[in-house]
Design an enzyme around this catalytic site. Structure first.
Site, PDB file in Angstrom:
ATOM      1  N   CYS A  64       0.654  -1.133  -0.008  1.00 30.59           N
ATOM      2  CA  CYS A  64      -0.027   0.149   0.279  1.00 30.59           C
ATOM      3  C   CYS A  64       0.784   1.233   0.047  1.00 30.59           C
ATOM      4  O   CYS A  64       0.457   2.322  -0.293  1.00 30.59           O
ATOM      5  CB  CYS A  64      -0.931   0.039   1.178  1.00 30.59           C
ATOM      6  SG  CYS A  64      -1.929  -1.282   1.356  1.00 30.59           S
ATOM      7  N   HIS A  84      -2.922   7.009   3.508  1.00 30.99           N
ATOM      8  CA  HIS A  84      -3.349   5.533   2.968  1.00 30.99           C
ATOM      9  C   HIS A  84      -4.823   5.399   3.323  1.00 30.99           C
ATOM     10  O   HIS A  84      -5.220   5.373   4.716  1.00 30.99           O
ATOM     11  CB  HIS A  84      -2.656   4.628   3.037  1.00 30.99           C
ATOM     12  CG  HIS A  84      -3.095   3.527   2.631  1.00 30.99           C
ATOM     13  ND1 HIS A  84      -3.772   3.055   1.518  1.00 30.99           N
ATOM     14  CD2 HIS A  84      -3.371   2.208   3.382  1.00 30.99           C
ATOM     15  CE1 HIS A  84      -4.122   1.653   1.450  1.00 30.99           C
ATOM     16  NE2 HIS A  84      -3.638   1.191   2.602  1.00 30.99           N
ATOM     17  N   ASN A  91     -10.571   0.067   0.887  1.00 32.37           N
ATOM     18  CA  ASN A  91      -8.668   0.133   0.829  1.00 32.37           C
ATOM     19  C   ASN A  91      -8.492  -0.364  -0.562  1.00 32.37           C
ATOM     20  O   ASN A  91      -8.848  -1.600  -0.829  1.00 32.37           O
ATOM     21  CB  ASN A  91      -8.322  -0.613   1.853  1.00 32.37           C
ATOM     22  CG  ASN A  91      -6.741  -0.739   1.844  1.00 32.37           C
ATOM     23  OD1 ASN A  91      -6.179  -0.368   0.792  1.00 32.37           O
ATOM     24  ND2 ASN A  91      -6.395  -1.164   2.844  1.00 32.37           N
TER      25      ASN A  91
HETATM   26  O1  UT7 Z   1      -3.693  -1.603   3.805  1.00 31.04           O
HETATM   27  C1  UT7 Z   1      -3.173  -1.984   5.163  1.00 31.04           C
HETATM   28  C2  UT7 Z   1      -4.079  -3.190   5.435  1.00 31.04           C
HETATM   29  N1  UT7 Z   1      -5.019  -3.182   6.579  1.00 31.04           N
HETATM   30  C3  UT7 Z   1      -5.133  -2.512   7.376  1.00 31.04           C
HETATM   31  O2  UT7 Z   1      -4.871  -1.133   7.708  1.00 31.04           O
HETATM   32  C4  UT7 Z   1      -6.461  -3.106   8.545  1.00 31.04           C
HETATM   33  C5  UT7 Z   1      -6.040  -2.711   9.812  1.00 31.04           C
HETATM   34  N2  UT7 Z   1      -6.932  -3.159  10.872  1.00 31.04           N
HETATM   35  C6  UT7 Z   1      -8.102  -2.704  10.826  1.00 31.04           C
HETATM   36  O3  UT7 Z   1      -8.569  -1.824  10.256  1.00 31.04           O
HETATM   37  C7  UT7 Z   1      -9.048  -3.367  12.109  1.00 31.04           C
HETATM   38  O4  UT7 Z   1      -8.169  -3.993  12.824  1.00 31.04           O
HETATM   39  C8  UT7 Z   1     -10.110  -4.251  11.469  1.00 31.04           C
HETATM   40  C9  UT7 Z   1     -11.255  -3.654  10.757  1.00 31.04           C
HETATM   41  C10 UT7 Z   1      -9.497  -5.392  10.494  1.00 31.04           C
HETATM   42  C11 UT7 Z   1     -10.763  -5.219  12.474  1.00 31.04           C
HETATM   43  O5  UT7 Z   1     -11.106  -4.195  13.488  1.00 31.04           O
HETATM   44  P1  UT7 Z   1     -11.157  -4.439  14.881  1.00 31.04           P
HETATM   45  O6  UT7 Z   1     -11.575  -3.445  15.665  1.00 31.04           O
HETATM   46  O7  UT7 Z   1      -9.499  -4.766  15.202  1.00 31.04           O
HETATM   47  O8  UT7 Z   1     -11.979  -5.923  15.334  1.00 31.04           O
HETATM   48  P2  UT7 Z   1     -11.275  -7.041  15.850  1.00 31.04           P
HETATM   49  O9  UT7 Z   1     -10.417  -7.934  14.738  1.00 31.04           O
HETATM   50  O10 UT7 Z   1     -10.726  -7.061  16.959  1.00 31.04           O
HETATM   51  O11 UT7 Z   1     -12.539  -8.199  16.006  1.00 31.04           O
HETATM   52  C12 UT7 Z   1     -13.767  -7.651  16.933  1.00 31.04           C
HETATM   53  C13 UT7 Z   1     -14.858  -8.651  16.627  1.00 31.04           C
HETATM   54  C14 UT7 Z   1     -14.391 -10.148  16.603  1.00 31.04           C
HETATM   55  O12 UT7 Z   1     -15.367 -10.951  17.201  1.00 31.04           O
HETATM   56  P3  UT7 Z   1     -15.255 -11.168  18.884  1.00 31.04           P
HETATM   57  O13 UT7 Z   1     -13.711 -12.201  19.094  1.00 31.04           O
HETATM   58  O14 UT7 Z   1     -14.912  -9.972  19.677  1.00 31.04           O
HETATM   59  O15 UT7 Z   1     -16.488 -12.108  19.182  1.00 31.04           O
HETATM   60  C15 UT7 Z   1     -14.383 -10.477  15.070  1.00 31.04           C
HETATM   61  O16 UT7 Z   1     -14.570 -11.824  14.982  1.00 31.04           O
HETATM   62  O17 UT7 Z   1     -15.409  -8.328  15.329  1.00 31.04           O
HETATM   63  C16 UT7 Z   1     -15.777  -9.744  14.887  1.00 31.04           C
HETATM   64  N3  UT7 Z   1     -15.479  -9.365  13.180  1.00 31.04           N
HETATM   65  C17 UT7 Z   1     -16.671  -9.061  12.637  1.00 31.04           C
HETATM   66  N4  UT7 Z   1     -17.969  -8.862  12.828  1.00 31.04           N
HETATM   67  C18 UT7 Z   1     -18.697  -8.715  11.710  1.00 31.04           C
HETATM   68  C19 UT7 Z   1     -14.347  -9.354  12.268  1.00 31.04           C
HETATM   69  N5  UT7 Z   1     -14.721  -8.902  11.365  1.00 31.04           N
HETATM   70  C20 UT7 Z   1     -16.053  -8.879  11.256  1.00 31.04           C
HETATM   71  C21 UT7 Z   1     -17.035  -8.562  10.285  1.00 31.04           C
HETATM   72  N6  UT7 Z   1     -18.381  -8.370  10.649  1.00 31.04           N
HETATM   73  N7  UT7 Z   1     -16.763  -8.235   8.919  1.00 31.04           N
END
Ligand code: UT7
Length: 318
Positions: free
Chosen positions: A108, A243, A273
């Protein structure tokens, strides 16, 4: 260098959060509050090369430069369905350029890396004009049965034409080897000597929380470094073009730097993204909307798989 033209192209197909919740265990509320993304554009009947050509043609038309006067094409692309020839050579033949072409994969952060390489090429080779193109289809790296990653990405292309000038006021490129946080593996053609388990297909894996943490930290460090070295007060930067990975990442960087929110434009809500294409698409949209004025200082920052990060401070003088 100096930016004299911008262009972009996105696929026609718009996919809403509600459309994703038809086949994934997700919902509009989760995606909107965790990422700020409402829609993303996905390649369907077009292919990435079509978008790359359209974005390049738009940038060249906006620059007023004749394609034959472009001395180098740099294309940032993580992957597409042609391993070879390179995307830049395929685009070159379609847009009437006759020049060296090179693709780079800096995930990215590719746009800022490419600007920095272009600056060096102007100095070392005396180039007249350079086309920097970012064309990405990250939606093709994903396992669409997993909700964690497939809600985040969209496809698109952005481009700029550069000419000689003094608008690059500072830059910083970094890379730290770490394949634990983001990795995407493709199977190669098997040989008769293949060892089982080595040649595998594995869709994009990302440790989202870790990437979030590394992104906010590296971006703030890179921006502070570039601004300090250029002797520029952060408040005097008109816009911070970050980004577009997650609205919460953009907000965390803005809050950490204690700067007004209006300095951090965002298109993540509509496009998701789009990897290295996100900053040049944002730049092109702001340019076409008349939001950029000659003399504006623009700071850019990006991060991604590697782990890589990059920042640049430029003057907009078109
Ligand atoms: O270009 C560079 C590449 N990437 C990035 O910049 C990504 C950077 N990271 C992020 O943007 C965030 O970490 C995410 C958007 C990927 C995730 O957000 P988060 O607030 O860190 O969520 P999490 O991974 O801690 O997940 C929280 C909960 C989990 O459930 P439990 O374990 O609390 O029951 C996940 O299973 O949200 C759940 N979850 C979802 N729920 C509904 C994860 N993805 C989804 C989804 N829909 N799509």
């Amino acid at each position: 260098m100096k930016i004299i033209g911008t262009g972009s192209a996105v696929p026609k197909k718009v996919v809403t959060n509600d459309m994703l919740s038809e086949f994934l265990d997700t919902n509009d509320e989760w995606i909107t509050t965790r990422t700020g993304i409402h829609n993303r554009h996905l390649l369907t009947e077009e292919n990435l090369l079509d978008l790359a050509i359209e974005a390049s043609k738009n940038a060249i038309a906006s620059s007023g430069v004749a394609p034959k006067d472009i001395d180098l094409i740099i294309c940032s692309n993580v992957a597409n369905n042609y391993i070879t020839p390179s995307m830049s050579t395929m685009v070159e033949g379609e847009i009437g350029c006759e020049c060296p072409c090179i693709d780079m994969n800096v995930a990215c952060a590719g746009f800022i890396y490419a600007l920095d390489y272009a600056e060096a090429y102007f100095i070392a080779r005396g180039a007249r004009n350079i086309l920097v193109l970012c064309a990405e289809e990250p939606t093709r790296f994903l396992n669409w049965k997993q909700r964690e990653n497939s809600v985040l990405f969209g496809d698109g292309a952005g481009a700029v034409v550069l000419t000689r000038g003094n608008d690059m006021l500072g830059s910083r490129l970094r890379a730290v080897s770490n394949k634990e946080v983001i990795i995407y593996r493709k199977r190669m053609e098997p040989t008769p000597y293949e060892v089982e388990g080595v040649n595998i297909d594995a869709p994009l894996y990302m440790n989202g929380r870790e990437v979030f943490r590394m992104a906010v930290k590296s971006s703030q460090q890179d921006l502070q470094y570039v601004l300090e070295h250029a002797g520029v007060d952060p408040l005097n930067v008109e816009y911070y073009l970050l980004h577009q990975a997650n609205q919460r990442i953009i907000d965390a960087i803005q809050e950490g730097m204690r700067l007004p929110k209006k300095k951090f434009p965002s298109i993540i809500g509509e496009y998701g993204n789009t990897s290295s294409a996100s900053i040049p698409i944002l730049l092109d949209m702001m340019h076409r909307n008349g939001e950029l004025h000659s003399g504006d200082l623009l700071a850019m920052s990006a991060f991604g798989a590697g782990f890589v990060s990059a920042a640049a401070l430029i003057r907009w003088s078109k």
